[in-house]
Each structure stands twice: as C-alpha cells, then as structure tokens.
Design an enzyme around this catalytic site. Structure first.
Site, PDB file in Angstrom:
ATOM      1  N   SER A  63       8.903  17.272   2.014  1.00 59.09           N
ATOM      2  CA  SER A  63       8.677  16.299   0.942  1.00 59.09           C
ATOM      3  C   SER A  63       7.629  16.812  -0.040  1.00 59.09           C
ATOM      4  O   SER A  63       7.314  16.137  -1.004  1.00 59.09           O
ATOM      5  CB  SER A  63       8.250  14.952   1.522  1.00 59.09           C
ATOM      6  OG  SER A  63       7.025  15.097   2.190  1.00 59.09           O
ATOM      7  N   HIS A  79      15.357  17.239  -0.204  1.00 59.21           N
ATOM      8  CA  HIS A  79      14.422  16.207   0.250  1.00 59.21           C
ATOM      9  C   HIS A  79      15.152  14.874   0.368  1.00 59.21           C
ATOM     10  O   HIS A  79      15.463  14.241  -0.632  1.00 59.21           O
ATOM     11  CB  HIS A  79      13.245  16.119  -0.740  1.00 59.21           C
ATOM     12  CG  HIS A  79      12.262  15.041  -0.413  1.00 59.21           C
ATOM     13  ND1 HIS A  79      11.495  14.410  -1.363  1.00 59.21           N
ATOM     14  CD2 HIS A  79      11.933  14.463   0.773  1.00 59.21           C
ATOM     15  CE1 HIS A  79      10.734  13.501  -0.790  1.00 59.21           C
ATOM     16  NE2 HIS A  79      10.984  13.510   0.507  1.00 59.21           N
TER      17      HIS A  79
END
Ligand code: 3HC
Length: 693
Positions: free
Chosen positions: A408, A429
């Site tokens: 992330s 992500h």
C-alpha cells in the site's frame, strides 16, 4: 439512410437498424434518424409493419449521456416525442432486441408494440445511477407492462434484468433462439394489431400509497444523500394515479429537474471518469497483454485470501502460497467461511461455492508457482521480506510471468530491483476487504513495460474491479491523501472536537464512515506502525499526541472492542466512550491547547480541503495521470459519495479560489506540510478548475 440509421425494405416490412457503435446510444442524429425513418415508413403505402433493431452487440444502451449537457439542435425532435410517434403508429412496430436495452433504449422498445429479444439480452432502466429518472416514458410505461413492484425494483435499483426474467415479467413477448430479425419480420408480417404500451392498464394495480411509503423506507440506507431514487418512486406512483398522457408530462418536468441537478452532473462525470481511467495515454490500445490463465498469491492472510477469492470468482485457478502450513490452513478456512456466508445469504448456490473453492489451491513451496501467469505478493509491509520473495519468484516463475506486489506504500522500483525482470514487475494495491472493495491502484514503476500495464489493467476488469494506474510514491494516490486528512482530523480533536463529532460531519457528507470509525475498523496499531514509518519521511510534521496514547492503551479498534470508540463484544457499532473523551481533554490540557467549538461545516471543510490539496500535490508529482483518476480512487477506495463526484470534481464545484484560501488557513495553523500545491495555486489564479488540466 444516414450514417447512424440503416433502412431496408423486406417485402412489406420496413426494417430500421440503429448503427451507432459502440453502444448505439440515442444521440441527436440517431433520434432524428429514427423519427425520419418512421415517417418514411408511414408515408409508404407498400409498408404494412415496421421492425426496429440495433447493429452490433447492443440494441440501444440509452440516451447519449455526453449530449445531456448540450443544447438540442432545433431540427432534432425530443426522444419522448419520437417514442410517442412510434407508439401511436397505425402500423404495427416490432422491436427486435439484439442486445442490451438500457434507459432510453428500453424506453424506445416500450414505444414499439411488440418486443422480441435474443436470449442474451438484458433490459433495464439504469438512469438512477446517473442521478436521473427515466425520462422518455420509462416511469409510466414500465409499471404498465410489468406491474408496480417489479417496476420499482427496476427503476429505483437500476440493475439489468435478464431476458428470461423480462419475459416472465411481461416486458418481452418472445425470446428468439435463431435469426432474430428474420423472426421479427415473420411476426410483423402476420399483421398484429398495434398495441400501445401506454394503453395497458390492467397490470398497474391499485394505487396503494403504503406500497410507495414502504419502498421509501426500504431504500433509506442505500439512497442516503441522494434525490434521484426518491423521484423514481414518486414518478412510478404518478403512473398509478394519472392517465398516461398526464404522467408523461409530469415525468418530463421531473426528468429535466434531475438533469440540471448537481447530483446528476457529478454522477455523469463519474461514469466517464471511470471509463477514462482505463485509458493510458502512452500505452497504445492495441498493446498485447500477457494471458492470465493461472494466478498465484503469496500470503494467506486477510489480503492474500481476499485477492485469491477475486481470481476464483472470475473463474481463474489460483494458488495461495504460505510457508506456514498452519497459516495456510487458517487462510483457506477463512475463505471457505466467507463463501459459506454468501451461500447462506442466498448470493449464490452451494454448487457455485464448491466450484470456486475448487479453483483455490494451497501450497507451501515456491516450486509450485512455475506455471503461474501472474503472482501477487500480499505479505507484511516489510521491504526486506518483499525483496526476498521477489528474488525467489524471479527464480521459480516462468520468464513471462508478471510479478506484482500488493503493497500500500512501498517503493516498487526497489522491489523490482530484486529481480532480473523489472519490466514485468508492478504494484496491484487492493483495498480491504479485497474480495469486496472494487478499487485496484495499479502501480507503474520506472521499468514496468506497456505489456505489463496492459495486463494488470485488463486483469482489473476481468476481476470486476476498477483499475487506476498510479505512480510510485509514498501511499500512491489514495493513502497519500488520506494520511494528510487523517492528521487534520487528529488535530481537530486535540483542539476541541471529539472523534464522533468529526465522524458525524464526514458521514453526513456522504462517506460510509468517518476517519475515526474507519481507523477502528482498519486497526489503530496498523496506523501507528505506518506513522512511525513515515516519521523519518516527513520530519517537520506536527505529530498527533492522542493517537500514541490510545495505541499505548492497547485500544487497537474493533479487534480489541475498544479504539476511538468502545464496542460491545461481537458488535461493530461504535459507541462514544467517556474514557476517550477524558483522555483527549487531558492531552489538550497537557499540550496547553485551548479547546474550542467546531461546527460540522468547519470540520467537513477542513477535512475535505486537506484531501483536495493533497490530491493537487499528487497531480504535481505525476502520481496520478489525471484529476478524474483521483476521483475514481476516492469513490471506489474510500467511499467518497458518487453524487459529489470525487474530491477534485467537488473542488471545482466549490471554486478553486475558495479552496485555496482554506488551504492557506490550514497551512497557517499546521505548518508547511499543508502548503498549497502548485497546480491549485495556478488554476485558482487563472479562474480555472481541475477539469481544465
Ligand atoms: N451514452 C454515451 N456513451 C455511452 C453510453 C451512453 N448511454 N453507453 C456507453 N457509452 C460509451 C462509453 O462511454 C464507452 O465509450 P469509450 O469507449 O469512449 O470509453 C463505450 O460506450 C463502451 O462502454 P463501456 O466501456 O462501458 O462498455 P461495457 O461493455 O463495459 O458496458 C454498458 C456497456 C453496460 C452499456 C455501459 O456502457 C453502460 O452502462 N452504459 C450506460 C447505460 C445507461 O446508463 N443508460 C441510460 C442513459 S440515460 C437515458 O437513457 C435517459 C433516458 O431515460 C431519457
């Protein structure tokens, strides 16, 4: 006949074919073309009946959404009038529905006297998803065709209905397995009597106000903050109370109101923003992606399991690798539990669950990944660990496999450097829970190839996700912006607000929850960890004092039944906690901060302006390709209300001069990490918006 309408005579039958790829949308030219062709048929004594059909894979996907903000040329009739002309034709008209019939497309079909459809057809009135109501008779004709309750479901929900179901409901007359147009011509040749839908009155039922009231209550949660779903209900109610002609007039007035609303312009903007996000200017559209027939996921935790479910849901076999047999078993059990929950809620059958589970394979040895076309690593956020894994993957995976990290925030360039194939390394992500949330931030590193980008963008679509391409940088697009806004929220509670005040203000704006409730859901320990990692990245930033104290108490959020709120064991309902209130007041006193009142408007303004300014920085840094991509990220990743169109669109509606002035106030209060972005300053000075970038 024209570029967009083809007309042919098949004996005594006039066949009007709409040819406006890709969606056969009812543009001005199409609308006029149909009307002219109809007039031609009516004037031709050799023609006894008419067939209307579409070319390509769709019948008609609706009015042309791009033209909603344009002025209709004088010589183009309005769509409702064209549909009236069809309905009142003395010669029978048969719709040969070859593909999707949505919005104005379904309304066009209902203007025809009979509807024959290919088995693959879906019909629907999705206007509500654009902040609209059906505006060419749909609200008046559909309830007459299929009854009030089914029409409410279709018009207020906006979801498509399969041909089979539409036939059962009475929206279609026949499903044609073979040559649809040939069958429609054959049917039209039998000389069926014209049968105007507007004259069908036996399916409407009694106008029982309680039915509509109950429906309004039923949608209270899903339609929070929106008007269109309620106007949809109102117009269906009108159908039960007024003759068709009057109902159609009322519908037209209400449609025009919706068309001019901020809600609809935001939702129409989002429709195109989402499609724009799929287009990468420097990656040619014909770039060949790698074929993804088999996938692998590294790590069987919450994220890994959720990602693997996405592949199984899309019918792609997936291997989950975890070196711990126990963790793997627990991960697989969790997936099973998730699917079982869906089965018990009636979302799909046990059979379907078994099929999906059979596509998921657990493994603990890297050797088993040799035939994977893509591998997504989803382990703990530690660079060294990730690099080790990528080095190993590079050894065992076939040369053309794509290697992706579900980080992330970490640097994909550094991760790629652990391999001999940086062109095939990228980020994917996913947002938590990964099997539910629609967003994928797909990260392009310095050496990521066009083929790899085409593969992951295509993969997002295959997995029924919305993929947005972002660049390498701390927190990419979404979390970079969130972290800044979350800090501003932290400071507001040190200065006078309570977490529940902030959350209420943000919830009332239309977010599913405020930042503190979200923090309790995601884990205060996780945020604490991220913040520590960031401390060296942003040394000058004022730090939240309260967060450390809450963390030190072991209050990690929902998982410990206590965080910013308290929770009854087993419950996810946040309850304000006097202990937290006292703690916050103590922290303010210790820091010498004089607490003051915050109105909900001020809270919202500060929070949103922090998001917008950081979005502008993201644009300055080139982390996002366009402002609308940021809006897509915020809608699908963080629940920014679609009817406000995303933070950058919303900023334009506020006016960037006003936004800039507010950012400058924040900078004065909190320091230069909140300094206005260059593009914000420039656009504000030029009187422009992010839409002009
Ligand atoms: N108007 C203008 N453009 C449209 C369109 C429409 N109604 N429907 C689709 N398009 C365009 C898309 O923008 C896209 O263009 P692009 O290639 O330049 O990006 C192209 O057609 C293909 O669309 P998708 O990429 O979305 O293709 P999919 O196959 O994934 O989906 C679809 C097809 C399900 C038809 C989807 O495009 C869709 O949901 N379209 C909108 C349907 C809709 O909302 N209809 C109601 C319109 S409002 C109305 O009819 C008012 C009336 O009541 C008066």
């Amino acid at each position: 006949m024209t570029d967009v309408i083809e007309y042919s005579k098949q004996g005594a039958i006039g066949v009007i074919t709409i040819k406006n790829p890709p969606a056969n949308a009812l543009s001005f030219a199409v609308t006029k073309g149909i009307d002219d062709a109809l007039a031609g048929c009516l004037a031709d004594d050799d023609i006894t009946a008419i067939v209307v059909t579409g070319a390509g894979r769709m019948f008609v996907a609706g009015a042309d959404i791009r033209e909603f903000s344009m002025t209709r040329p004088d010589d183009v009739p309005e769509l409702p009038d064209v549909i009236d002309h069809l309905e009142s034709s003395p010669k029978p008209i048969v719709a040969a529905m070859n593909g999707l019939a949505l919005g104005g497309g379904m309304e066009l079909a209902m203007g025809c006297h009979y509807r024959l459809a290919a088995p693959t057809v879906s019909i629907g009135q999705p206007e509500v998803k654009l902040g609209l109501i059906p505006g060419a008779g749909g609200t008046q004709r559909l309830p007459r065709l299929i009854g009030v309750e089914a029409a409410l479901d279709a018009i207020v929900g906006g979801d498509p209905i399969s041909a089979k179901k539409a036939l059962e409901l009475g929206a279609l007359d026949e499903i044609v397995e073979g040559d649809l147009v040939a069958r429609a011509i054959e049917f039209a040749s039998t000389g069926p009597a014209p049968r105007p839908t507007g004259e069908i009155n036996d399916r409407l039922g009694a106008s029982d106000a309680a039915v509509f009231e109950a429906y309004r209550k039923k949608i209270a949660r899903s339609a929070r903050g929106m008007k269109a779903p309620y106007v949809c209900i109102d117009t269906v109610e009108i159908a039960t109370k007024f003759p068709i002609a009057e109902g159609l007039k009322k519908e037209r007035v209400l449609f025009e109101e919706r068309r001019a609303s901020d809600e609809s312009s935001a939702m129409r903007y989002m429709f195109f923003a989402e499609r724009e996000a799929a287009k990468i200017p420097d990656v040619p559209r014909d770039t060949q992606p790698y074929d993804v027939k088999k996938a692998a996921v590294i790590g069987s935790g919450l994220m890994g399991g959720g990602i693997a479910m996405n592949f199984a849901n899309a019918g792609i076999p997936v291997t989950i690798l975890d070196i711990s047999e126990d963790a793997l078993a627990a991960g697989l059990e969790k997936i099973k539990g998730n699917y079982a929950g869906s089965v018990s809620r009636g979302r799909f059958s046990q059979d379907e669950m078994d099929k999906r589970m059979a596509l998921i394979q657990g493994e603990s040895s890297y050797d088993k990944l040799a035939d994977a076309d893509i591998v997504i690593e989803a382990v703990f956020e530690k660079m060294e660990l990730k690099k080790e894994i990528f080095a190993e993957l590079d050894k065992v995976c076939k040369p053309d496999a794509v290697l992706a990290s579900n980080t992330s925030s970490l640097d994909i360039n550094e991760i790629a450097s652990a391999t001999s194939r940086p062109a095939q390394v990228c980020g994917t992500h996913f947002f938590s829970p990964a099997n539910v949330m629609k967003l994928m931030e797909n990260v392009r590193a310095d050496e990521t190839s066009n083929e790899t980008i085409a593969t992951i963008m295509g993969l997002s679509k295959k997995l029924n996700k919305v993929g947005v391409l972002v660049g390498v940088g701390d927190g990419f697009v979404g979390n970079r912006m969130l972290h800044v806004a979350a800090r501003v929220a932290d400071f507001m509670i040190e200065e006078g607000a309570m977490p529940w005040d902030v959350d209420r203000a943000i919830y009332d704006f239309g977010f599913p929850m405020g930042p503190f409730a979200m923090n309790d859901l995601a884990g205060i320990d996780v945020r604490h960890f991220i913040r520590q990692a960031q401390a060296s990245l942003y040394p000058g930033r004022r730090q939240s004092l309260v967060l450390d104290r809450v963390h030190a108490l072991g209050r990690y959020g929902q998982k410990t039944n206590a965080g910013w709120y308290k929770y009854e064991p087993g419950s996810r309902t946040p309850t304000p906690d006097p202990e937290i209130e006292a703690l916050i007041k103590n922290v303010s006193a210790e820091a010498g901060i004089e607490r003051r009142d915050f109105t909900d408007d001020e809270i919202r303004e500060r929070y949103l302006v922090a998001i917008i300014n950081q979005g502008a920085h993201v644009l300055d840094e080139g982390l996002a390709l366009r402002a609308s991509d940021i809006d897509v990220v915020w809608h699908y990743g963080y629940g920014f209300p679609r009817y406000h169109g995303g933070p950058m669109f919303y900023a334009d509606t506020l006016g960037l001069g006003k936004v800039l002035a507010k950012v400058q106030e924040l900078e004065k209060d909190y320091g230069d990490w909140l300094k206005p972005a260059e593009c914000l300053k420039r656009l504000a000075a030029e009187g422009k918006g992010f839409k002009d970038l």
